[in-house]
Design a protein around this motif. Structure first.
Motif, PDB file in Angstrom:
ATOM      1  N   GLY A 192      66.079-173.599  40.818  1.00 45.53           N
ATOM      2  CA  GLY A 192      67.296-173.789  41.361  1.00 45.53           C
ATOM      3  C   GLY A 192      68.012-172.988  42.529  1.00 45.53           C
ATOM      4  O   GLY A 192      68.961-172.878  42.889  1.00 45.53           O
ATOM      5  N   ALA A 193      66.921-172.090  43.181  1.00 46.65           N
ATOM      6  CA  ALA A 193      67.079-171.457  44.327  1.00 46.65           C
ATOM      7  C   ALA A 193      67.740-172.059  45.386  1.00 46.65           C
ATOM      8  O   ALA A 193      68.569-171.541  46.052  1.00 46.65           O
ATOM      9  CB  ALA A 193      65.964-170.586  44.551  1.00 46.65           C
ATOM     10  N   PHE A 194      67.682-173.423  45.497  1.00 49.78           N
ATOM     11  CA  PHE A 194      68.174-174.173  46.765  1.00 49.78           C
ATOM     12  C   PHE A 194      69.717-174.742  46.515  1.00 49.78           C
ATOM     13  O   PHE A 194      69.927-175.165  47.505  1.00 49.78           O
ATOM     14  CB  PHE A 194      67.133-175.395  46.899  1.00 49.78           C
ATOM     15  CG  PHE A 194      65.664-174.892  47.524  1.00 49.78           C
ATOM     16  CD1 PHE A 194      65.747-174.316  48.928  1.00 49.78           C
ATOM     17  CD2 PHE A 194      64.793-174.823  46.756  1.00 49.78           C
ATOM     18  CE1 PHE A 194      64.284-173.867  49.380  1.00 49.78           C
ATOM     19  CE2 PHE A 194      63.464-174.363  47.037  1.00 49.78           C
ATOM     20  CZ  PHE A 194      63.185-173.880  48.432  1.00 49.78           C
ATOM     21  N   LEU A 195      70.113-174.399  45.338  1.00 49.03           N
ATOM     22  CA  LEU A 195      71.335-174.830  45.190  1.00 49.03           C
ATOM     23  C   LEU A 195      72.256-173.679  45.372  1.00 49.03           C
ATOM     24  O   LEU A 195      73.468-174.077  45.567  1.00 49.03           O
ATOM     25  CB  LEU A 195      71.503-175.144  43.618  1.00 49.03           C
ATOM     26  CG  LEU A 195      70.649-176.106  42.942  1.00 49.03           C
ATOM     27  CD1 LEU A 195      70.936-176.313  41.465  1.00 49.03           C
ATOM     28  CD2 LEU A 195      71.069-177.503  43.625  1.00 49.03           C
TER      29      LEU A 195
ATOM     30  N   GLY B 171      67.961-171.459  51.197  1.00 48.35           N
ATOM     31  CA  GLY B 171      66.688-172.089  51.994  1.00 48.35           C
ATOM     32  C   GLY B 171      66.559-170.741  53.041  1.00 48.35           C
ATOM     33  O   GLY B 171      65.316-170.765  53.476  1.00 48.35           O
ATOM     34  N   GLU B 172      67.519-170.575  54.019  1.00 44.74           N
ATOM     35  CA  GLU B 172      67.370-169.478  54.898  1.00 44.74           C
ATOM     36  C   GLU B 172      66.663-168.268  54.505  1.00 44.74           C
ATOM     37  O   GLU B 172      65.849-167.517  55.086  1.00 44.74           O
ATOM     38  CB  GLU B 172      68.828-169.224  55.633  1.00 44.74           C
ATOM     39  CG  GLU B 172      69.209-170.651  56.472  1.00 44.74           C
ATOM     40  CD  GLU B 172      70.681-170.437  56.756  1.00 44.74           C
ATOM     41  OE1 GLU B 172      70.967-169.192  57.041  1.00 44.74           O
ATOM     42  OE2 GLU B 172      71.209-171.148  57.159  1.00 44.74           O
ATOM     43  N   LYS B 173      67.222-167.904  53.319  1.00 47.93           N
ATOM     44  CA  LYS B 173      66.733-166.539  52.858  1.00 47.93           C
ATOM     45  C   LYS B 173      65.237-166.632  52.396  1.00 47.93           C
ATOM     46  O   LYS B 173      64.552-165.643  52.615  1.00 47.93           O
ATOM     47  CB  LYS B 173      67.501-166.007  51.534  1.00 47.93           C
ATOM     48  CG  LYS B 173      68.945-165.496  52.005  1.00 47.93           C
ATOM     49  CD  LYS B 173      69.927-165.024  50.790  1.00 47.93           C
ATOM     50  CE  LYS B 173      71.303-164.809  51.284  1.00 47.93           C
ATOM     51  NZ  LYS B 173      71.959-164.149  50.422  1.00 47.93           N
ATOM     52  N   ILE B 174      64.910-167.819  51.701  1.00 46.95           N
ATOM     53  CA  ILE B 174      63.801-167.882  51.409  1.00 46.95           C
ATOM     54  C   ILE B 174      62.583-168.011  52.572  1.00 46.95           C
ATOM     55  O   ILE B 174      61.681-167.341  52.887  1.00 46.95           O
ATOM     56  CB  ILE B 174      63.197-169.288  50.650  1.00 46.95           C
ATOM     57  CG1 ILE B 174      64.213-168.918  49.240  1.00 46.95           C
ATOM     58  CG2 ILE B 174      61.903-169.647  50.374  1.00 46.95           C
ATOM     59  CD1 ILE B 174      64.274-170.227  48.474  1.00 46.95           C
ATOM     60  N   CYS B 175      63.043-168.627  53.756  1.00 47.75           N
ATOM     61  CA  CYS B 175      62.361-168.843  54.863  1.00 47.75           C
ATOM     62  C   CYS B 175      62.204-167.444  55.730  1.00 47.75           C
ATOM     63  O   CYS B 175      61.231-167.089  56.192  1.00 47.75           O
ATOM     64  CB  CYS B 175      63.063-169.477  56.054  1.00 47.75           C
ATOM     65  SG  CYS B 175      63.122-171.350  55.612  1.00 47.75           S
TER      66      CYS B 175
ATOM     67  N   SER C 123      59.420-171.225  58.977  1.00 51.28           N
ATOM     68  CA  SER C 123      60.596-172.208  59.656  1.00 51.28           C
ATOM     69  C   SER C 123      61.040-173.006  58.501  1.00 51.28           C
ATOM     70  O   SER C 123      60.550-173.221  57.377  1.00 51.28           O
ATOM     71  CB  SER C 123      60.044-173.190  60.882  1.00 51.28           C
ATOM     72  OG  SER C 123      59.266-173.792  60.429  1.00 51.28           O
ATOM     73  N   LYS C 124      62.162-173.534  58.804  1.00 46.76           N
ATOM     74  CA  LYS C 124      62.898-174.451  57.821  1.00 46.76           C
ATOM     75  C   LYS C 124      62.032-175.528  57.613  1.00 46.76           C
ATOM     76  O   LYS C 124      61.827-176.241  56.653  1.00 46.76           O
ATOM     77  CB  LYS C 124      64.494-174.647  58.246  1.00 46.76           C
ATOM     78  CG  LYS C 124      65.518-173.765  57.814  1.00 46.76           C
ATOM     79  CD  LYS C 124      66.896-174.447  58.124  1.00 46.76           C
ATOM     80  CE  LYS C 124      67.944-173.495  57.664  1.00 46.76           C
ATOM     81  NZ  LYS C 124      69.049-174.135  57.999  1.00 46.76           N
ATOM     82  N   TYR C 125      61.729-176.078  58.819  1.00 50.18           N
ATOM     83  CA  TYR C 125      60.786-177.222  58.761  1.00 50.18           C
ATOM     84  C   TYR C 125      59.455-177.123  57.898  1.00 50.18           C
ATOM     85  O   TYR C 125      59.253-177.955  56.993  1.00 50.18           O
ATOM     86  CB  TYR C 125      60.448-177.447  60.229  1.00 50.18           C
ATOM     87  CG  TYR C 125      59.336-178.827  60.503  1.00 50.18           C
ATOM     88  CD1 TYR C 125      60.038-180.197  60.549  1.00 50.18           C
ATOM     89  CD2 TYR C 125      57.977-178.681  60.410  1.00 50.18           C
ATOM     90  CE1 TYR C 125      59.033-181.067  60.475  1.00 50.18           C
ATOM     91  CE2 TYR C 125      57.038-179.645  60.351  1.00 50.18           C
ATOM     92  CZ  TYR C 125      57.901-181.005  60.586  1.00 50.18           C
ATOM     93  OH  TYR C 125      56.765-181.975  60.543  1.00 50.18           O
ATOM     94  N   THR C 126      58.923-175.952  57.864  1.00 54.57           N
ATOM     95  CA  THR C 126      57.826-175.944  57.100  1.00 54.57           C
ATOM     96  C   THR C 126      57.974-175.681  55.591  1.00 54.57           C
ATOM     97  O   THR C 126      57.615-176.159  54.747  1.00 54.57           O
ATOM     98  CB  THR C 126      57.163-174.367  57.513  1.00 54.57           C
ATOM     99  OG1 THR C 126      56.815-174.466  58.823  1.00 54.57           O
ATOM    100  CG2 THR C 126      56.001-174.032  56.654  1.00 54.57           C
TER     101      THR C 126
END
Length: 55
Positions: free
Chosen positions: A17-20, A25-29, A35-38
């Motif tokens: 649930g990390a994307f909730l 997402g930005e922190k994971i990138c 990149s976010k696209y990747t």
């Protein structure tokens, strides 16, 4: 980290649930230096691979 390692990590984080979390997402990138696209490409690739393995 290899591409496969990053994909496994993204899949694990998605299942937890990390994307909730806001800006997750930005922190994971930033952490994985992608990149976010990747990120979303890896997510989609992982989901399609898991669907193929279920068949």
């Amino acid at each position: 980290m290899t591409k496969e390692d990053k994909m496994r990590m993204i899949h694990l984080l998605d299942s937890k649930g990390a994307f909730l979390i806001k800006k997750g997402g930005e922190k994971i990138c930033t952490y994985l230096n992608i990149s976010k696209y990747t990120l979303y490409s890896y997510l989609e690739e992982g989901k399609s691979a898991s669907k193929k393995s279920e068949e």
